[in-house]
Design a protein around this motif. Sequence first.
Motif, PDB file in Angstrom:
ATOM      1  N   GLN A 109       2.600   1.621  -3.423  1.00  9.19           N
ATOM      2  CA  GLN A 109       1.695   2.124  -4.453  1.00  9.19           C
ATOM      3  C   GLN A 109       1.460   3.625  -4.283  1.00  9.19           C
ATOM      4  OE1 GLN A 109      -1.620  -0.489  -3.732  1.00  9.19           O
ATOM      5  NE2 GLN A 109      -1.073  -1.879  -5.408  1.00  9.19           N
ATOM      6  N   GLN A 110       1.346   4.071  -3.039  1.00  6.51           N
ATOM      7  CA  GLN A 110       1.148   5.502  -2.785  1.00  6.51           C
ATOM      8  C   GLN A 110       2.336   6.315  -3.286  1.00  6.51           C
ATOM      9  OE1 GLN A 110       0.493   5.306   1.447  1.00  6.51           O
ATOM     10  NE2 GLN A 110      -1.742   5.325   1.246  1.00  6.51           N
ATOM     11  N   ASP A 111       3.540   5.824  -3.029  1.00  8.67           N
ATOM     12  CA  ASP A 111       4.742   6.537  -3.476  1.00  8.67           C
ATOM     13  C   ASP A 111       4.862   6.510  -4.994  1.00  8.67           C
ATOM     14  OD1 ASP A 111       5.368   7.101  -0.879  1.00  8.67           O
ATOM     15  OD2 ASP A 111       6.892   5.548  -0.667  1.00  8.67           O
ATOM     16  N   LEU A 132       0.833  -1.200   0.000  1.00  9.46           N
ATOM     17  CA  LEU A 132       0.000   0.000   0.000  1.00  9.46           C
ATOM     18  C   LEU A 132       0.872   1.256   0.000  1.00  9.46           C
ATOM     19  CD1 LEU A 132      -3.054   0.851   0.255  1.00  9.46           C
ATOM     20  CD2 LEU A 132      -2.588   1.137   2.691  1.00  9.46           C
ATOM     21  N   ALA A 133       1.883   1.281   0.858  1.00  5.58           N
ATOM     22  CA  ALA A 133       2.783   2.435   0.917  1.00  5.58           C
ATOM     23  C   ALA A 133       3.561   2.592  -0.380  1.00  5.58           C
ATOM     24  CB  ALA A 133       3.743   2.277   2.097  1.00  5.58           C
ATOM     25  N   ASP A 181       5.321  13.027   2.876  1.00  3.39           N
ATOM     26  CA  ASP A 181       4.975  11.623   3.072  1.00  3.39           C
ATOM     27  C   ASP A 181       6.220  10.781   3.268  1.00  3.39           C
ATOM     28  OD1 ASP A 181       2.317  12.140   2.909  1.00  3.39           O
ATOM     29  OD2 ASP A 181       2.126  11.575   0.789  1.00  3.39           O
ATOM     30  N   SER A 212       7.224   8.856   6.721  1.00  3.58           N
ATOM     31  CA  SER A 212       7.491   7.423   6.836  1.00  3.58           C
ATOM     32  C   SER A 212       8.733   7.180   7.687  1.00  3.58           C
ATOM     33  CB  SER A 212       7.675   6.803   5.447  1.00  3.58           C
ATOM     34  OG  SER A 212       6.511   6.948   4.684  1.00  3.58           O
ATOM     35  N   THR A 218      -5.456   1.392  -8.653  1.00  8.14           N
ATOM     36  CA  THR A 218      -6.073   1.573  -7.340  1.00  8.14           C
ATOM     37  C   THR A 218      -5.048   1.305  -6.244  1.00  8.14           C
ATOM     38  OG1 THR A 218      -8.199   0.820  -8.225  1.00  8.14           O
ATOM     39  CG2 THR A 218      -7.935   0.802  -5.828  1.00  8.14           C
ATOM     40  N   VAL A 219      -4.970   2.202  -5.289  1.00 10.42           N
ATOM     41  CA  VAL A 219      -4.058   2.020  -4.150  1.00 10.42           C
ATOM     42  C   VAL A 219      -4.782   1.150  -3.129  1.00 10.42           C
ATOM     43  CG1 VAL A 219      -2.752   3.155  -2.329  1.00 10.42           C
ATOM     44  CG2 VAL A 219      -2.974   4.244  -4.584  1.00 10.42           C
ATOM     45  N   ALA A 230       2.395   6.269  -7.075  1.00  7.01           N
ATOM     46  CA  ALA A 230       1.341   7.150  -7.603  1.00  7.01           C
ATOM     47  C   ALA A 230       1.765   8.609  -7.484  1.00  7.01           C
ATOM     48  CB  ALA A 230       0.032   6.899  -6.860  1.00  7.01           C
ATOM     49  N   ALA A 231       2.408   8.955  -6.367  1.00  9.83           N
ATOM     50  CA  ALA A 231       2.836  10.344  -6.160  1.00  9.83           C
ATOM     51  C   ALA A 231       3.871  10.769  -7.180  1.00  9.83           C
ATOM     52  CB  ALA A 231       3.388  10.510  -4.737  1.00  9.83           C
ATOM     53  N   THR A 268       1.236  -2.665 -10.621  1.00  7.35           N
ATOM     54  CA  THR A 268       2.277  -2.315  -9.650  1.00  7.35           C
ATOM     55  C   THR A 268       3.646  -2.696 -10.184  1.00  7.35           C
ATOM     56  OG1 THR A 268       0.700  -2.714  -7.845  1.00  7.35           O
ATOM     57  CG2 THR A 268       3.033  -2.586  -7.259  1.00  7.35           C
TER      58      THR A 268
END
Length: 382
Positions: A235-237, A232-233, A297, A301, A247-248, A239-240, A256
């Motif tokens: 994917q967020q990075d 999840l983390a 972010d 972390s 989808t995250v 995406a950023a 991914t």
Amino acid sequence: MDRTRVPAYLVAAAGAACAVALTVGLTGCTEGMSSVDRAKAQVTAKEKAVAAAEAELTEASAEFCGASKSYIAALDRYGDVLAETAPTVGDVREAGADLTEPRDDAFDGAESAVEAQQELVVAQQELADARAALAVAEAGPTGSPAVPSTAPPTAAPLAPTASVDRVKQADAEFADAQAAVTEETPLAEASEQFNSAVVALEMAWLNLFADAGCLTDDQQVQAEAAVGAYTLALQQDLAATGYYAGTVDGVSGPMTVQAIEDLQKANGLPVTGTVDKATAAALQAELLALGGAAAQDSLASTAAVQQTLKLLGFWDGPVDGKWTDELTEAVQAFQVELGVDPTGAVDAATIAAFERAVAEHQAADAASLEPEPSTEPPSAEG
């Protein structure tokens, strides 16, 4: 004295000998037995054979899990070759050679487990045949045998074919990367090639390890939760930084993997689809370059790691979101204490250990706040 009476122990011995004879197909001891008794004896013998085959499969599976765990640990140890203070091309080549024995043990264990499984299927088929023969014998020459309506046993794979194929592919890619490293290979290139290939191989074996049932139920749940949180983390990075548009959701899939490969291509890294040390560093650098929320972010972390280590007594430095050599040493000290490989990186295993340690710490704090029962007698009022 009656010389025609046969001692009981001889009768028992003869019966045991006949049972042995049935298991190997001899007929000398079965001439006086009815067809039903012979069929029953065959069923008993085949049931014992199935039980023995099941025990052999259990033992072979345990040996495979042990050997594969050792191999994964060896891969993890050499996966951080880039982190060495002064690695040489010789170090990289020697690391590959040191993996040969645990690799052979893991593959031999897998072959033994597959062979044991096949032997179990044969034993189960022979038992089914013996039971069918017993049904015929019990029905007699004019009866209609009630043959058990069971499907023939089949050999279900010990692990999904896709997991096995991925291990084979990663193993071949690792062998190619190792063979490509010569005395003329630039050190940085040798380290990157080896590191990316060995991390990809480790991830493939970790998947196979789980798919083959080598984890207990509790370990499986913890592993899935930890990997989900890490994914999840990630994917967020991704995406950023614009590499991931899916989808995250914490579930690693083709999108991914493609995002990781795109990140690696953009940074001139070996394209493996898995996150090694160099890939993680490239992703963090892009996040920091973006600034704003993305940078916050990334810092958050690291700050979370510092705060967790401080809570557990492993960090006495500032909680400022800056990753230093001292923080790496603190992570390693925590990993040693918790029985996690001391890589200094916060991987899925370390995340799971963090969660367990924090939960235990919170439980201890809650227990310390409970009022102790009073030992003083109540005072008289009035």
